[in-house]
Motif scaffolding. Sequence first.
Motif, PDB file in Angstrom:
ATOM      1  N   ASP A   1       1.974  -6.015  17.213  1.00  0.00           N
ATOM      2  CA  ASP A   1       2.557  -6.876  16.191  1.00  0.00           C
ATOM      3  C   ASP A   1       2.442  -8.361  16.554  1.00  0.00           C
ATOM      4  N   LYS A   2       2.481  -8.655  17.845  1.00  0.00           N
ATOM      5  CA  LYS A   2       2.454 -10.054  18.290  1.00  0.00           C
ATOM      6  C   LYS A   2       1.113 -10.688  17.954  1.00  0.00           C
ATOM      7  N   VAL A   3       1.175 -11.843  17.309  1.00  0.00           N
ATOM      8  CA  VAL A   3      -0.019 -12.604  16.956  1.00  0.00           C
ATOM      9  C   VAL A   3       0.112 -13.983  17.586  1.00  0.00           C
ATOM     10  N   TYR A   4      -0.964 -14.468  18.191  1.00  0.00           N
ATOM     11  CA  TYR A   4      -0.982 -15.801  18.781  1.00  0.00           C
ATOM     12  C   TYR A   4      -1.773 -16.719  17.861  1.00  0.00           C
ATOM     13  N   ILE A   5      -1.311 -17.970  17.745  1.00  0.00           N
ATOM     14  CA  ILE A   5      -1.958 -18.897  16.827  1.00  0.00           C
ATOM     15  C   ILE A   5      -2.230 -20.217  17.552  1.00  0.00           C
ATOM     16  N   PRO A   6      -3.452 -20.385  18.065  1.00  0.00           N
ATOM     17  CA  PRO A   6      -3.805 -21.667  18.681  1.00  0.00           C
ATOM     18  C   PRO A   6      -4.012 -22.735  17.601  1.00  0.00           C
TER      19      PRO A   6
ATOM     20  N   LEU B   1      -2.987 -28.251  21.298  1.00  0.00           N
ATOM     21  CA  LEU B   1      -2.458 -29.604  21.265  1.00  0.00           C
ATOM     22  C   LEU B   1      -0.996 -29.645  21.688  1.00  0.00           C
ATOM     23  N   LYS B   2      -0.643 -30.756  22.311  1.00  0.00           N
ATOM     24  CA  LYS B   2       0.741 -31.029  22.680  1.00  0.00           C
ATOM     25  C   LYS B   2       1.021 -32.502  22.405  1.00  0.00           C
ATOM     26  N   ALA B   3       2.286 -32.845  22.237  1.00  0.00           N
ATOM     27  CA  ALA B   3       2.722 -34.225  22.071  1.00  0.00           C
ATOM     28  C   ALA B   3       3.997 -34.404  22.896  1.00  0.00           C
ATOM     29  N   THR B   4       3.846 -34.288  24.204  1.00  0.00           N
ATOM     30  CA  THR B   4       4.982 -34.331  25.125  1.00  0.00           C
ATOM     31  C   THR B   4       4.756 -35.416  26.180  1.00  0.00           C
ATOM     32  N   GLU B   5       5.810 -35.681  26.960  1.00  0.00           N
ATOM     33  CA  GLU B   5       5.684 -36.698  28.008  1.00  0.00           C
ATOM     34  C   GLU B   5       4.645 -36.322  29.046  1.00  0.00           C
TER      35      GLU B   5
ATOM     36  N   ARG C   1       0.104 -24.810  30.095  1.00  0.00           N
ATOM     37  CA  ARG C   1      -1.128 -24.206  30.631  1.00  0.00           C
ATOM     38  C   ARG C   1      -1.096 -22.688  30.443  1.00  0.00           C
ATOM     39  N   ALA C   2       0.052 -22.076  30.703  1.00  0.00           N
ATOM     40  CA  ALA C   2       0.173 -20.625  30.543  1.00  0.00           C
ATOM     41  C   ALA C   2      -0.085 -20.212  29.099  1.00  0.00           C
ATOM     42  N   GLN C   3       0.354 -21.012  28.150  1.00  0.00           N
ATOM     43  CA  GLN C   3       0.102 -20.716  26.742  1.00  0.00           C
ATOM     44  C   GLN C   3      -1.404 -20.697  26.458  1.00  0.00           C
ATOM     45  N   LEU C   4      -2.127 -21.727  26.913  1.00  0.00           N
ATOM     46  CA  LEU C   4      -3.581 -21.762  26.730  1.00  0.00           C
ATOM     47  C   LEU C   4      -4.238 -20.581  27.432  1.00  0.00           C
ATOM     48  N   PHE C   5      -3.803 -20.272  28.642  1.00  0.00           N
ATOM     49  CA  PHE C   5      -4.394 -19.167  29.393  1.00  0.00           C
ATOM     50  C   PHE C   5      -4.182 -17.836  28.677  1.00  0.00           C
ATOM     51  N   ASN C   6      -3.004 -17.632  28.088  1.00  0.00           N
ATOM     52  CA  ASN C   6      -2.761 -16.418  27.305  1.00  0.00           C
ATOM     53  C   ASN C   6      -3.723 -16.335  26.126  1.00  0.00           C
ATOM     54  N   TYR C   7      -3.903 -17.434  25.425  1.00  0.00           N
ATOM     55  CA  TYR C   7      -4.825 -17.457  24.295  1.00  0.00           C
ATOM     56  C   TYR C   7      -6.241 -17.081  24.738  1.00  0.00           C
TER      57      TYR C   7
ATOM     58  N   GLY D   1     -11.353 -23.419  27.199  1.00  0.00           N
ATOM     59  CA  GLY D   1     -10.172 -23.928  26.521  1.00  0.00           C
ATOM     60  C   GLY D   1      -9.906 -25.366  26.902  1.00  0.00           C
ATOM     61  N   ILE D   2      -9.322 -26.096  25.952  1.00  0.00           N
ATOM     62  CA  ILE D   2      -8.957 -27.486  26.189  1.00  0.00           C
ATOM     63  C   ILE D   2      -7.488 -27.660  25.823  1.00  0.00           C
ATOM     64  N   LEU D   3      -6.752 -28.261  26.726  1.00  0.00           N
ATOM     65  CA  LEU D   3      -5.359 -28.624  26.493  1.00  0.00           C
ATOM     66  C   LEU D   3      -5.339 -30.135  26.283  1.00  0.00           C
ATOM     67  N   VAL D   4      -4.812 -30.570  25.142  1.00  0.00           N
ATOM     68  CA  VAL D   4      -4.813 -31.990  24.775  1.00  0.00           C
ATOM     69  C   VAL D   4      -3.373 -32.445  24.591  1.00  0.00           C
ATOM     70  N   ASN D   5      -2.991 -33.505  25.297  1.00  0.00           N
ATOM     71  CA  ASN D   5      -1.644 -34.046  25.158  1.00  0.00           C
ATOM     72  C   ASN D   5      -1.709 -35.464  24.604  1.00  0.00           C
ATOM     73  N   PHE D   6      -1.190 -35.632  23.393  1.00  0.00           N
ATOM     74  CA  PHE D   6      -1.158 -36.930  22.739  1.00  0.00           C
ATOM     75  C   PHE D   6       0.091 -37.730  23.102  1.00  0.00           C
ATOM     76  N   GLY D   7       1.012 -37.144  23.853  1.00  0.00           N
ATOM     77  CA  GLY D   7       2.296 -37.786  24.117  1.00  0.00           C
ATOM     78  C   GLY D   7       2.304 -38.782  25.251  1.00  0.00           C
ATOM     79  N   GLU D   8       1.240 -38.872  26.000  1.00  0.00           N
ATOM     80  CA  GLU D   8       1.191 -39.803  27.132  1.00  0.00           C
ATOM     81  C   GLU D   8       0.570 -41.131  26.705  1.00  0.00           C
TER      82      GLU D   8
END
Length: 144
Positions: A63-68, A79-83, A90-96, A105-112
């Motif tokens: 039932d669990k669905v992941y949505i990148p 994407l993230k928008a955090t400090e 990272r664990a979220q991206l790795f699960n995906y 995979g690319i992890l992008v943070n716009f919050g810095e």
Amino acid sequence: MKSKEWMLIYNIVGAAMEVHNVLGRGLAEAIYQEALKHEFLMRHIHFLKEEPIHAYYKGILLDKVYIPDFICDNIIVELKATEEISSDHRAQLFNYLRIAKKKLGILVNFGERNLHTERYLYSYEEDNFILLTTENYKYYIDED
């Protein structure tokens, strides 16, 4: 990884840099996501936005669905928008990557203050994630 995949990573990060340069930091993640969608369209980067990834157990659909945020060809973009980026992000991206059986995979943070990106290569055989940098990525490129 193919050299064309590295070039796509380069182009995705370039699009994210443009969004960050125009919008700056401090906005909601959804704003960056929408802006990046338009930047991808302007740059002719093929993508799927919030495409569900289904998980299976012994061939049974769970039932669990992941949505990148985005899937650009075979690259998952989260994407993230955090400090700052955390181990949970990272664990979220790795699960995906594991569930989608994708290797990049690319992890992008716009919050810095400056856009922060992390590019990962997933090795199925070793179940290991390799942080790709401008110094080491050449070691992971296969012949085209």
